[in-house]
Write an enzyme that holds these catalytic residues in place. Structure first.
Site, short mmCIF file in Angstrom:
data_model
loop_
_atom_site.label_atom_id
_atom_site.label_comp_id
_atom_site.label_asym_id
_atom_site.label_seq_id
_atom_site.Cartn_x
_atom_site.Cartn_y
_atom_site.Cartn_z
N GLY A 1 0.83 -1.19 0.00
CA GLY A 1 0.00 0.00 0.00
C GLY A 1 0.87 1.24 0.00
O GLY A 1 2.07 1.18 -0.24
N ASP A 2 0.25 2.36 0.27
CA ASP A 2 0.96 3.64 0.32
C ASP A 2 0.38 4.48 1.44
O ASP A 2 0.03 5.64 1.25
CB ASP A 2 0.84 4.35 -1.02
CG ASP A 2 1.91 5.43 -1.21
OD1 ASP A 2 2.97 5.32 -0.57
OD2 ASP A 2 1.68 6.36 -1.98
N HIS A 3 0.27 3.85 2.61
CA HIS A 3 -0.35 4.49 3.77
C HIS A 3 0.43 5.74 4.18
O HIS A 3 1.65 5.71 4.20
CB HIS A 3 -0.39 3.50 4.93
CG HIS A 3 -1.03 4.06 6.16
ND1 HIS A 3 -2.39 4.10 6.32
CD2 HIS A 3 -0.48 4.61 7.28
CE1 HIS A 3 -2.67 4.64 7.50
NE2 HIS A 3 -1.54 4.96 8.09
#
Length: 221
Positions: free
Chosen positions: A163-165
């Site tokens: 992801g790219d939290h």
């Protein structure tokens, strides 16, 4: 870069630090060699160091220096400097993870490999290190054409689903659609979780659980 990893150092070899990529920087800038690419301190350093990212409204300056361009270029350059300084020749077990489909490097790898002729001190060509020491993370960019492009330059064993939290999140349907662009269920499992399990030394998910909860593809169990 999302992370740097290395197995136990070989006898007589010290573990590398990011100072190998940036030897001219002050020691305190290398204290966090596992620093995540979204660290706000890194973004502030980028803005202070490069006037190329300035001259717009403050919010646009920040966006250009970070997620819009600067993060990717700066992370890619740091990784490229590690290659050119022979870091992976001295530490062949060292592994790094580049987010965002390789932080622009894969897109220019044909051109970048031309540096090999100017770097005779390296044991191999520049592009070869992407097959042995560099892993590619999706960083929330679940775009099939980016996957196809990455597979043209690296193997499915070196791609990590991520992801790219907190900047980008995806739901189960988006994840499933992305993984289904791979015709081989084994390749889906590699990208979804098996590659990360191998790289980070994680306990593998049970086969049934992996198929149901990680890939959402019940038919692959």
């Amino acid at each position: 870069m999302a992370a740097t990893l290395q197995k136990a150092p070989l006898p007589g070899r010290r573990a590398p630090r990011l100072a190998e990529a940036w030897p001219h920087k002050h020691k305190h800038e290398h204290e966090h060699e596992h620093e995540h690419g979204h660290d706000a301190r890194r973004a502030r350093r980028v803005i202070r160091r490069a006037t190329d990212y300035r001259g717009f409204a403050p919010a646009l300056d920040l966006a250009l220096a970070t997620f819009g361009w600067g993060w990717h270029i700066e992370a890619g350059l740091a990784a490229l400097r590690l290659v050119l300084r022979g870091t992976f020749d001295r530490h062949p077990d060292l592994q790094i993870v580049l987010g965002h489909w390789g932080e622009m490097l894969l897109f220019a790898l044909d051109r970048i490999d031309g540096l090999s002729s100017a770097a005779p001190h390296l044991d191999r060509r520049v592009a070869d290190y992407f097959a042995t020491n560099i892993h590619i993370a999706t960083s929330g960019m679940l775009t099939p054409r980016l996957l196809r492009h990455a597979l043209a330059y690296t193997s499915v064993d070196r791609i990590l689903l991520s992801g790219d939290h907190p900047f980008r999140r995806f739901d189960a349907a988006t994840l499933t659609d992305f993984l289904r662009t791979l015709p081989d269920p084994g390749d889906r499992r590699k990208i979804a979780h098996a590659n990360a399990e191998s790289l980070y030394g994680l306990e593998p998910l049970p086969a049934g659980t992996a198929a149901r909860t990680t890939t959402g593809l019940q038919g692959d169990a």
